[in-house]
Write an enzyme that holds these catalytic residues in place. Structure first.
Site, PDB file in Angstrom:
ATOM      1  N   GLU A 143      37.488  -7.190  56.353  1.00  0.00           N
ATOM      2  CA  GLU A 143      37.359  -6.339  57.525  1.00  0.00           C
ATOM      3  C   GLU A 143      36.583  -7.135  58.581  1.00  0.00           C
ATOM      4  OE1 GLU A 143      37.239  -1.601  58.133  1.00  0.00           O
ATOM      5  OE2 GLU A 143      36.771  -2.421  56.208  1.00  0.00           O
ATOM      6  N   GLU A 158      26.313   0.502  53.224  1.00  0.00           N
ATOM      7  CA  GLU A 158      27.314   1.328  53.910  1.00  0.00           C
ATOM      8  C   GLU A 158      27.176   2.801  53.518  1.00  0.00           C
ATOM      9  OE1 GLU A 158      31.336   0.246  52.900  1.00  0.00           O
ATOM     10  OE2 GLU A 158      32.114   1.209  54.705  1.00  0.00           O
TER      11      GLU A 158
HETATM   12  C1  BGC Z   1      34.370   0.483  58.496  1.00  0.00           C
HETATM   13  C2  BGC Z   1      33.406   1.424  59.133  1.00  0.00           C
HETATM   14  C3  BGC Z   1      34.148   2.037  60.274  1.00  0.00           C
HETATM   15  C4  BGC Z   1      35.204   2.874  59.631  1.00  0.00           C
HETATM   16  C5  BGC Z   1      35.942   3.834  60.463  1.00  0.00           C
HETATM   17  C6  BGC Z   1      35.451   1.313  57.898  1.00  0.00           C
HETATM   18  O1  BGC Z   1      36.356   0.630  57.156  1.00  0.00           O
HETATM   19  O2  BGC Z   1      33.772  -0.358  57.586  1.00  0.00           O
HETATM   20  O3  BGC Z   1      32.143   1.036  59.276  1.00  0.00           O
HETATM   21  O4  BGC Z   1      33.406   2.656  61.230  1.00  0.00           O
HETATM   22  O5  BGC Z   1      36.067   2.117  58.844  1.00  0.00           O
HETATM   23  O6  BGC Z   1      35.778   4.992  59.855  1.00  0.00           O
END
Ligand code: BGC
Length: 722
Positions: A341, A605
């Site tokens: 990501e 997270e």
């Molecule tokens: C990210 C988040 C992001 C989200 C959207 C995720 O995969 O890691 O931090 O804001 O997607 O909901």
């Protein structure tokens, strides 16, 4: 200066191998000031006469595909009469699939299949003496493969690749602009803290700190050509103590290095990892743990904020928040640095922008990112989910796209420079207009696709048990942020002297419609948003109800990305400071300190990335370096230590210092290097009373125990009652 280098690429397709472009040139002795200006479609490393040019790694950085930055380096001291300039170009962001979980469009796949190319010019005393053209040559480099998510394969054992012809080509179809952001560079060097043999028998090195970067190997003179080093990266060990990489998802995150004879050092050129541990999958017998150093890399921001207290767990939280920022402020504010990501998620950035700008000087960093936000914004005002856009234009979600208004306003408040509002006002206004045009009910935002109170603990609706968005109503969040963004457009417009009457009446309409539609608040986050955005008609009653709700939730927060950053602020604003501290100092799950009790060295997270029983949360959404919940630092700076800028005097031109102590901490101090000088606020229980030590470089309103002391700049000591 307008950069006019011609673009060149290899005539032959090198596939995954990074090309090295080479130019030899001669100069008369004692030439004057010389500058190398270059950019690349990919990321480059330039070597002039054996010396690396500049400290910038991963140049030219990551911007919207609508523009590419170029850099200029002073190379006067590197030049000789006979010179060799070589530039190796890796795939970087421009040629990465960017987001392993998101199905790539054909357009993107085709674009990234283009070969790495670059353009450069050298000027001496203002005259161009070298430029990229078809008289340059190219050869394969030892970088056989290098990609952001998957890692790097470097073969040091082969040299003398044949020189091949290059060709000129039009280059990427975008504008070329001078470097706008901070450069990215190597910052910390960490030695291993521990060598572990895991239950599986694997050799694992623990650096004691989750970080973003890579490792450097220093191999001894007895190293033999052809010996191989293979290293894997991980953030945590699993419940059994084994090396755990499932949460990296499709990111392979591996290093493979083939040695040459003799002593040598190696660190990857074009990739980075999010890690605390490495596993030595293969390594020469003579390789010792001491020969491996972890190097952290991030945008070169100046540190400006420090927090400290009498509570070691709290201090570790402050450390983790700073490391979270270091690890995720790598040219853009990424959500996380390790899995497939590492994208500029707007929602995460807006939650953390205030804390981030206390910790570090982020003005350049956000100025660049917000320029890209405006560039990626659709004509109808829709703001993409991630900046730069790596999701084929998807966007327009509440609390995420609101980064368009929240971030510029915060940067203006912290640094006092109107330019950010001048640059972003059009983008701010367009975002609000987008909502107005896309709601089904006037003055509210009803409908749309949202992330809700992302990763909240409030139980999802029965019909959607796997929902990651908690129970806060999406229309509630969307309408509340609509109000906030409209208010920020009004404020920014007023600073710029613009007519914002239409937005003022829109705002009035939103507040009215909101109060009519949402007559009761269900979740913690609904209470919090109604208070934070001044939407509740009887805020004190709502704050008291929130306090009650928290008590009935066993004095624990239940909030996700949207509610959490404001929670302590609204509690203290309405007299529930003791409860705010109870939440801050709570060590049981869920809380900010709970991860510390599980050994966290960065912000997680999820509140339960490691569960109380030691199990790890589901691998597909479990980063151990996600800064969003670190937003709590802005409450500690601005409320607990009480260091605030005043809206009418942005940039701390006038400071308000209104500390709010709590007996459960013996002392707490905040220090912020503002544009006007250093502000310090420390409070401490002496046994008899509370001593406040305050230093302020600019006129300050000092508020102690609710009493304003009309004090000017300088150092001051006050005593308050326990
Ligand atoms: C990210 C988040 C992001 C989200 C959207 C995720 O995969 O890691 O931090 O804001 O997607 O909901």
């Amino acid at each position: 200066m307008k950069f006019q280098g011609k673009w060149i690429k290899s005539q032959e397709d090198f596939g995954d191998v990074a090309p090295t472009f080479v130019k030899e040139f001669s100069l008369p002795p004692n030439v004057g000031e010389a500058t190398l200006t270059l950019t690349a479609f990919g990321v480059y490393e330039a070597i002039l006469n054996g010396q690396r040019v500049g400290e910038y790694i991963f140049a030219p950085g990551w911007t919207s595909s609508k523009r590419l930055q170029y850099q200029s380096y002073d190379i006067t001291s590197l030049l000789q009469e006979k010179n060799i300039l070589s530039v190796t170009v890796g795939k970087g962001w421009y040629r990465s699939p960017l987001s392993g979980w998101f199905e790539e469009s054909d357009t993107r796949r085709i674009k990234r299949a283009q070969p790495s190319g670059f353009a450069a010019v050298i000027t001496v005393d203002g005259n161009q003496i070298v430029e990229t053209n078809n008289r340059w040559q190219v050869h394969e480099s030892p970088v056989r493969f290098s990609e952001l998510y998957d890692g790097e394969f470097y073969d040091a054992n082969i040299s003398n690749y044949p020189l091949l012809p290059v060709e000129e080509y039009p280059g990427p179809n975008c504008s070329i602009a001078p470097q706008q952001g901070d450069i990215i560079c190597e910052v910390d060097r960490l030695k291993s803290s521990k060598l572990i043999t895991t239950p599986k028998g694997e050799i694992v090195v623990d650096f004691g700190q989750n970080l973003t970067g890579y490792v450097e190997l220093s191999l001894p003179p007895c190293t033999k050509a052809g010996e191989e080093v293979v290293i894997s990266f991980a953030e945590v060990l699993d419940t059994e103590g084994n090396f755990y990489t499932d949460n990296y998802r499709s990111a392979k995150s591996k290093l493979r290095y083939i040695c040459r004879n003799g002593a040598q050092t190696y660190k990857p050129k074009f990739t980075f990892f999010g890690f605390r541990y490495i596993r030595l999958d293969k390594y020469p017998a003579a390789c010792s743990v001491n020969s491996i150093t972890a190097i952290s890399v991030h945008s070169d921001m100046k540190r400006t904020g420090w927090l400290a207290s009498s509570n070691p767990l709290l201090n570790q939280l402050f450390e983790n928040i700073v490391w979270g920022q270091k690890g995720n402020f790598l040219d853009i504010p990424t959500d996380c640095p390790q899995r497939d990501e590492r994208l500029g998620w707007t929602g995460d950035a807006q939650t953390f922008v205030k804390a981030a700008s206390y910790n570090y000087d982020t003005e350049r960093f956000f100025t660049k990112w917000l320029t890209d936000l405006a560039l990626e914004q659709h004509g109808n005002g829709c703001v993409t989910h991630v900046i730069p856009d790596a999701m084929d234009g998807q966007g327009g979600s509440a609390a995420w796209a609101d980064a368009a208004t929240i971030c510029p306003w915060q940067i203006y408040l912290t640094y006092g420079n109107k330019e950010i509002l001048e640059n972003q006002f059009e983008s701010m206004r367009k975002w609000v207009d987008y909502i107005t045009a896309h709601t089904t009910d006037a003055n509210l935002w009803i409908g749309g696709t949202h992330f809700g109170d992302w990763l909240s603990l409030e139980p999802p609706p029965e019909e959607e048990p796997d929902r990651l968005q908690g129970s806060t109503r999406a229309d509630f969040i969307a309408s509340a942020f609509y109000a906030n963004s409209t208010q920020l457009v009004i404020k920014a417009g007023k600073v710029l002297g613009l007519d914002v009457l239409a937005y003022e009446s829109l705002y009035e309409g939103i507040v009215k419609a909101f109060r009519k539609k949402f007559t009761s608040y269900l979740s913690q986050t609904e209470h919090i948003l109604a208070l934070q955005f001044e939407l509740a008609s009887n805020p004190q009653a709502v704050a008291d109800a929130l306090a009650k709700k928290i008590a009935s939730d066993n004095f624990s927060l239940q909030t996700g990305f949207v509610g959490t950053p404001y929670m302590l602020h609204v509690l203290t604003k309405y007299g529930h400071t003791e409860l705010a501290y109870t939440l801050l100092l709570r060590e049981e799950y869920p809380s900010w300190l709970y991860p510390i009790t599980k050994g966290a060295t960065t912000v997680w997270e999820r509140w339960d990335s490691i569960k109380p029983n030691g199990d790890l949360q589901t691998a597909n959404m479990n980063s151990f370096n996600h800064y969003a919940y670190g937003a709590v630092a802005d409450w500690v700076y601005s409320v607990a230590a009480g260091i605030q800028t005043i809206e009418e005097y942005p940039g701390f031109a006038r400071v308000r210092i209104a500390p709010m102590p709590d007996l459960r901490l013996g002392w707490l101090s905040g220090r912020v290097e503002t544009r006007h000088g250093i502000v310090i606020s420390k409070w401490q229980y002496t046994g008899k009373n509370i001593r406040y030590d305050i230093v302020t470089p600019s006129p300050a309103e000092i508020i102690i125990d609710g009493k304003t002391h009309g004090v000017d700049k300088g150092s001051h000591v006050f005593f308050g009652d326990i």
